[in-house]
Design a protein around this motif. Structure first.
Motif, PDB file in Angstrom:
ATOM      1  N   ILE A  64       0.853  -1.202   0.000  1.00 54.27           N
ATOM      2  CA  ILE A  64       0.000   0.000   0.000  1.00 54.27           C
ATOM      3  C   ILE A  64       0.887   1.250   0.000  1.00 54.27           C
ATOM      4  O   ILE A  64       1.872   1.345   0.719  1.00 54.27           O
ATOM      5  N   GLU A  65       0.487   2.211  -0.839  1.00 55.34           N
ATOM      6  CA  GLU A  65       1.221   3.477  -0.899  1.00 55.34           C
ATOM      7  C   GLU A  65       0.980   4.285   0.376  1.00 55.34           C
ATOM      8  O   GLU A  65      -0.119   4.304   0.905  1.00 55.34           O
ATOM      9  N   GLU A  66       2.021   4.956   0.819  1.00 59.55           N
ATOM     10  CA  GLU A  66       1.872   5.796   2.018  1.00 59.55           C
ATOM     11  C   GLU A  66       0.944   6.975   1.765  1.00 59.55           C
ATOM     12  O   GLU A  66       0.264   7.430   2.672  1.00 59.55           O
ATOM     13  N   SER A  67       0.916   7.463   0.544  1.00 51.42           N
ATOM     14  CA  SER A  67       0.047   8.605   0.242  1.00 51.42           C
ATOM     15  C   SER A  67      -1.426   8.240   0.441  1.00 51.42           C
ATOM     16  O   SER A  67      -2.223   9.067   0.882  1.00 51.42           O
ATOM     17  N   MET A  68      -1.773   6.993   0.139  1.00 50.75           N
ATOM     18  CA  MET A  68      -3.161   6.560   0.324  1.00 50.75           C
ATOM     19  C   MET A  68      -3.497   6.493   1.818  1.00 50.75           C
ATOM     20  O   MET A  68      -4.583   6.894   2.236  1.00 50.75           O
ATOM     21  N   ILE A  69      -2.556   6.017   2.612  1.00 51.64           N
ATOM     22  CA  ILE A  69      -2.775   5.964   4.061  1.00 51.64           C
ATOM     23  C   ILE A  69      -2.899   7.367   4.625  1.00 51.64           C
ATOM     24  O   ILE A  69      -3.749   7.630   5.476  1.00 51.64           O
ATOM     25  N   GLU A  70      -2.075   8.291   4.136  1.00 46.33           N
ATOM     26  CA  GLU A  70      -2.161   9.681   4.593  1.00 46.33           C
ATOM     27  C   GLU A  70      -3.511  10.290   4.240  1.00 46.33           C
ATOM     28  O   GLU A  70      -4.093  11.034   5.044  1.00 46.33           O
TER      29      GLU A  70
END
Length: 127
Positions: free
Chosen positions: A41-47
């Motif tokens: 999972i991309e960190e940008s999506m979690i952010e």
């Protein structure tokens, strides 16, 4: 405020909004927890999801403030009506509650639009 019961009748509706918002908050928290466990999972999506969580939390705060204002307004109106004084602070507290409820609703509307956009981006990334 002559009709002390008006603010009290709004409370159940806001209570339902709080209930549905808390369910959204719990589901989003669980989804974020699952996403952090996955490696791909991309960190940008979690952010983005964390920002959504903050938006839901802000909506909950505004809705809680609205309920508190309506309870206080109804209480003040009822008490001052029984002692037959002209005390107009209850109307201002009611207006504060209405504004707070509107801010909570605006936060929920923003959440909804952003949630759809995030889902679309997640779907595009899987394809």
């Amino acid at each position: 405020m002559e009709h002390w019961y008006i603010p009290a009748t709004i409370i159940p509706g806001i209570g339902l909004l709080i209930l549905s918002t808390s369910n959204l908050l719990i589901n989003l928290s669980t989804e974020i927890k699952t996403m952090t466990a996955e490696v791909a999972i991309e960190e940008s999506m979690i952010e983005r999801k964390l920002k959504q969580l903050k938006l839901l939390n802000n909506a909950m705060v505004f809705l809680y403030i609205a309920v508190a204002c309506f309870v206080i307004s109804a209480l003040i109106s009822g008490v001052y009506k029984t002692v037959a004084t002209n005390f107009d602070a209850a109307i201002y507290i009611t207006i504060t509650g209405i504004i707070s409820a509107l801010l909570g609703l605006i936060a929920l509307i923003l959440y909804s639009f952003r949630a759809v956009q995030i889902r679309q981006d997640q779907f595009r990334n899987k394809c």
